[in-house]
Scaffold this motif. Structure first.
Motif, mmCIF file in Angstrom:
data_model
loop_
_atom_site.group_PDB
_atom_site.id
_atom_site.type_symbol
_atom_site.label_atom_id
_atom_site.label_comp_id
_atom_site.label_asym_id
_atom_site.label_seq_id
_atom_site.Cartn_x
_atom_site.Cartn_y
_atom_site.Cartn_z
ATOM 1 N N ARG A 1 83.699 45.185 7.559
ATOM 2 C CA ARG A 1 82.649 44.490 7.299
ATOM 3 C C ARG A 1 82.851 42.941 7.617
ATOM 4 O O ARG A 1 82.046 42.262 7.895
ATOM 5 N N GLU A 2 84.154 42.437 7.234
ATOM 6 C CA GLU A 2 84.562 41.324 7.589
ATOM 7 C C GLU A 2 84.265 40.809 8.962
ATOM 8 O O GLU A 2 83.723 39.658 9.327
ATOM 9 N N LEU B 1 80.980 40.256 9.853
ATOM 10 C CA LEU B 1 80.466 38.990 9.705
ATOM 11 C C LEU B 1 81.050 37.973 10.664
ATOM 12 O O LEU B 1 80.269 37.322 11.139
ATOM 13 N N PHE B 2 82.526 38.246 10.936
ATOM 14 C CA PHE B 2 82.897 37.115 11.832
ATOM 15 C C PHE B 2 82.136 37.016 13.011
ATOM 16 O O PHE B 2 81.492 36.008 13.648
ATOM 17 N N MET B 3 81.581 38.387 13.484
ATOM 18 C CA MET B 3 80.801 38.384 14.970
ATOM 19 C C MET B 3 79.643 38.041 14.635
ATOM 20 O O MET B 3 79.198 37.325 15.570
ATOM 21 N N PRO C 1 77.866 44.345 14.987
ATOM 22 C CA PRO C 1 78.001 43.529 13.759
ATOM 23 C C PRO C 1 77.010 44.081 12.848
ATOM 24 O O PRO C 1 77.215 44.041 11.539
ATOM 25 N N VAL C 2 75.726 44.601 13.173
ATOM 26 C CA VAL C 2 74.781 45.089 12.161
ATOM 27 C C VAL C 2 75.508 46.292 11.435
ATOM 28 O O VAL C 2 75.367 46.370 10.226
ATOM 29 N N LEU D 1 78.267 45.188 9.052
ATOM 30 C CA LEU D 1 77.816 44.553 7.766
ATOM 31 C C LEU D 1 77.229 45.468 6.788
ATOM 32 O O LEU D 1 77.364 45.097 5.680
ATOM 33 N N ARG D 2 76.968 46.704 7.098
ATOM 34 C CA ARG D 2 76.445 47.587 6.213
ATOM 35 C C ARG D 2 77.650 48.691 5.766
ATOM 36 O O ARG D 2 77.514 49.255 4.799
#
Lengths: 240, 405
Positions: free
Chosen positions: B290-291, B294-296, B398-399, B402-403
């Motif tokens: 997830r992190e 987020l970075f991406m 990333p999508v 992030l989930r």
């Protein structure tokens, strides 16, 4: 003629989507998340994308933000056609032009509030001193001036989301995208946060697009776009 | 970047310390073992060469394959003087001749070795193993091996008759009084050797300013090759220089075999630890998907995310290496000064060597190789482990990330 229509006649829109399709493959079955969405957003607008789950609002938000690709149509953000960008160029576009606020805050847990805000400036290559000053100013603006040294775990949900907003606006992006930013917050905190977002809008001339299904959020936005089954179902700008 | 990396390591402190501890332990073990190996090889080489053979020898080329009496070095004194001018080098001549060694009714085949006792005693250990009497002090005295003494029924004070063939084919004969009996621990030497002063042997076998070999001893064994390079141009075409590696190939082979075994063990250990590090970074990828998403999402490129993890890996391995070297270096330094008693290490071989007087303690020797190999391997291994584990970041959406929970 609405304000936004007046703007669009004089300046280029910040977001221009035409016939955007996004199709996911679920096993072998194609699932249409977006079915030819058309949306134009002008500078300074505060837009809510509303609709039930599966309506395509988050997908459209992700496509506009360059986080997700699209299969047909065109998406132009800040004058840049996203269809022609590769992954690295999309990342650069996100870094320079778009601020993101997520439902789950998504702060980096090992960094303090200030460091979280500084992080994106660091990615942009901003010098140390300037980075710190700008991060402090952003936190101050969101009422977190005293909490810069706290880590996310030491902050309430509302405070964390304000840090996330500070991180999103510190680079002064063309566009701020917020995906259900208040979904995890109580109504009082939600109102406070929306007030902050609304104030940012005229202060910075920042264009804000938020995906939501919360009527309170929609009430704060200047333009409400309703989505259904991957299409723009209703747009308050058109209705006006 | 450093701050983020360091705090990420602190995020799961127990795992970080366990992984760093694993790296540190392997560095400690490998660097200590390699230093011990290095020290023991040096002692082994020194003991072997100091015993009888010398660090190197110069002889006539054809003498190596066919050690005939007439294949000698000429003008030995001049050559010895010339070589002795080289710093850190000691040179002494030897003559060797096959002869019949007799006492009263009994006769045996033997090798008469003419040596400069005063010079050799200072450098070679064989003379420490005289079990009866002493080394010869006079030109007509000789020292014989214990087996020869037993086979001849000879004792200190008895007379030996040596009968052989001189350089020109004439009969060479000499009479020596036994001044001492030596037990070398090597049956072949104890059964055949007769040590006598070089002057007496040379005269008996009609050798004038000649020798069959010049023994070379260097002050610092690590300088042997450099000194050999200085000597080579001084030698005529007929002569050759052999270092201990050529004179005692079995020693070098056994060292190489031992090294290979050691490297195999060290490699296995380092591979095992590297797998543990891979596991750590695989966990990192799962826990921080997830992190990374987020970075991406914020605009980091995949290579920047990989770079961040690489930096964390570098910090982790540096921590482990510092831990390992922090323990091993003082330990090696201490044992280098006091040595490890061989009787405490046990082993029949060790005891045999002690009986020979070759060594009673082993001294680890810290070298650049022994101290740097494990740290380098572990640091490279950790970087590769982190790279292998996190290269999949390139495929992260990333999508979706992030989930992730």
């Amino acid at each position: 003629m609405t304000d936004s229509e007046q703007n669009s006649s004089t300046t280029a829109p910040v977001v221009a989507c035409q016939g955007v399709q996004r199709i996911y493959q679920q096993d072998t079955v194609p699932v249409y998340a977006l079915r030819g969405a058309d949306l134009t957003i002008n500078a300074g607008e505060f837009v809510s994308l509303a609709g039930p789950s599966g309506s395509g609002k988050s997908t459209l938000l992700n496509v506009i933000g360059g986080l997700d690709g699209f299969d047909a149509g065109s998406v132009v953000v800040g004058g840049v056609d996203l269809g022609g960008l590769n992954a690295a160029e999309l990342a650069e576009m996100r870094l320079r032009n778009v601020g993101f606020v997520f439902q789950a805050y998504n702060l980096i847990p090992v960094l303090t509030a200030r460091e979280n805000v500084e992080f994106i400036l660091q990615l942009q290559g901003t010098p140390n001193q300037e980075r710190r000053e700008r991060a402090d100013a952003a936190l101050q603006r969101l009422g977190l001036g005293d909490l810069g040294d706290r880590r996310p775990g030491e902050l309430s949900g509302g405070q964390q989301q304000r840090v996330a907003i500070a991180r999103a606006i510190v680079t002064e992006p063309v566009l701020l995208l917020a995906d259900e930013p208040t979904a995890n917050l109580d109504s009082k905190t939600t109102e406070e946060l929306l007030g902050l977002l609304r104030d940012l809008n005229p202060q910075q001339g920042m264009t804000i697009v938020t995906a939501t299904h919360d009527p309170i959020v929609m009430g704060y936005t200047s333009r409400q776009v309703a989505m259904l089954d991957g299409e723009i179902h209703q747009d308050s700008a058109s209705a006006d | 970047m450093i701050r983020l990396a360091w705090r990420n390591l602190q995020r799961n402190a127990a795992r970080t310390w366990l992984t760093a501890g694993g790296i540190g332990f392997s560095v400690l073990l490998v660097s200590f073992a390699m230093s011990l190996q290095s020290g023991s090889y040096e002692i082994m080489i020194d003991a072997a060469t100091r015993y009888f053979t010398g660090h190197a020898q110069i002889s006539e080329k054809s003498y190596i394959d066919q050690p005939r009496l007439d294949r000698t070095l000429q003008n030995v004194q001049a050559l010895q003087t010339e070589l002795s001018a080289i710093e850190g080098l000691t040179v002494f001549p030897r003559v060797q001749a096959f002869a019949v060694v007799s006492m009263e009714e009994k006769s045996l085949g033997g090798m008469v070795v003419g040596v400069d006792f005063d010079a050799e005693r200072q450098h070679l250990d064989i003379y420490d193993n005289v079990i009866e009497g002493d080394v010869p002090r006079q030109a007509d005295q000789a020292m014989i091996g214990v087996s020869m003494a037993r086979n001849l029924g000879a004792a200190v004070g008895d007379e030996l008759v040596v009968l052989g063939s001189g350089k020109q084919g004439a009969v060479a004969a000499a009479i020596f009084v036994i001044s001492g009996i030596v037990e070398t621990g090597q049956t072949a030497l104890d059964r055949t050797l007769v040590f006598a002063p070089i002057g007496g042997v040379a005269e008996a076998f009609y050798l004038h300013d000649e020798a069959h070999m010049l023994l070379l001893m260097v002050d610092d064994l690590s300088q042997l090759n450099a000194i050999a390079a200085q000597i080579e141009p001084l030698l005529s075409e007929r002569l050759t220089l052999q270092t201990w590696q050529q004179l005692m190939p079995l020693i070098e082979q056994s060292i190489e075999m031992d090294k290979a075994g050691g490297y195999l063990f060290f490699s296995l250990l380092l591979i095992l630890v590297t797998f543990a590090v891979v596991n750590t970074f695989v966990m990192v990828l799962y826990e921080r998907t997830r992190e990374f998403g987020l970075f991406m999402a914020l605009g980091m490129r995949p290579w920047q995310v990989i770079g961040q993890v690489q930096f964390e890996a570098l910090l982790l391995s540096s921590l482990g290496v510092a831990l390992g070297l922090g323990l091993s270096y003082p330990l090696i330094s201490y044992l280098t000064s006091v040595g490890i008693p061989l009787d405490q290490m046990g082993g029949e071989e060790a005891i045999q060597q002690m009986q020979m007087g070759a060594m009673d303690r082993i001294y680890p020797k810290a070298t650049l190789t022994s101290l740097a190999t494990a740290p380098l391997v572990m640091m490279i291994g950790t970087q590769l482990a982190a790279l292998v584990s996190t290269v999949r970041v390139r495929g992260i959406n990333p999508v979706t990330a992030l989930r992730a929970e």
